[in-house]
Design an enzyme around this catalytic site. Structure first.
Site, PDB file in Angstrom:
ATOM      1  CE  LYS A  77       8.485  10.916  -7.174  1.00 46.01           C
ATOM      2  NZ  LYS A  77       7.528  11.933  -6.829  1.00 46.01           N
ATOM      3  CB  CYS A  78       5.058   2.367  -4.725  1.00 48.23           C
ATOM      4  SG  CYS A  78       4.621   0.642  -4.933  1.00 48.23           S
ATOM      5  N   GLY A  79       2.463   2.284  -6.631  1.00 49.99           N
ATOM      6  CA  GLY A  79       1.023   2.043  -6.680  1.00 49.99           C
ATOM      7  C   GLY A  79       0.463   1.601  -5.339  1.00 49.99           C
TER       8      GLY A  79
END
Length: 167
Positions: free
Chosen positions: A40-42
């Site tokens: 769920k990281c950019g």
């Protein structure tokens, strides 16, 4: 048992995503890119996409990517191993090995990560700063380079090629 004085990453045993023991010695003779990943990281979409490109291109030439999920940065890998595997393999189409979720910093840091950081410290100290920090390991199991989370995997391609071509 691997001590801090380990000479190569082949001395380490880790757990795979299913919780089974896995010795890194099985990757002896291969060029490795070891990455701490998060769902769920950019940086997730671009990194998985580019890691897949590299893997597809070099997996039959002696290259392997070892992905270690980590939830230490912004809680961006909250799932259990089953959920992580589902996301990595279904949504991001990762074919490279994904291992058991680990900590990369602090007292509970995985021994492998303590070793990686001892071999190649970061610009601002040894601590891993964020998801998708990458360590490049040569065929002899020696850590040769460390890349920042924001370094695009495709920017590492030339370094990978050079290591694959060296004997």
């Amino acid at each position: 048992m691997a001590q801090e004085t380990s000479k190569s990453i082949y001395d380490f045993n880790v757990k795979d995503i299913r919780g089974n023991d896995a010795g890194l010695s099985e990757y002896r003779g291969k060029v490795l890119l070891i990455v701490n990943v998060a769902s769920k990281c950019g940086l997730t979409n671009s990194n998985y996409k580019e890691l897949n490109v590299l893997y597809e291109k070099y997996k039959n030439k002696g290259f392997e990517i070892l992905a270690f999920p980590c939830n230490q940065f912004g809680g961006q890998e909250p799932g259990n191993n089953e959920e992580i595997q589902e996301v990595a393999c279904s949504r991001f189409k990762a074919e490279f090995p994904i291992f058991d979720k680990v900590e990369v910093n602090g007292k509970e840091a995985a021994p492998l990560y303590k070793f990686l950081k001892s071999q190649k410290g970061g610009i601002f100290g040894d601590a891993i700063k964020w998801n998708f920090t990458k360590f490049l390991v040569d065929k002899a199991g020696k850590v040769v380079e460390r890349y920042a989370p924001t370094t695009s995997p495709l920017k590492i391609e030339k370094d990978i090629q050079n290591l694959l071509e060296s004997s």
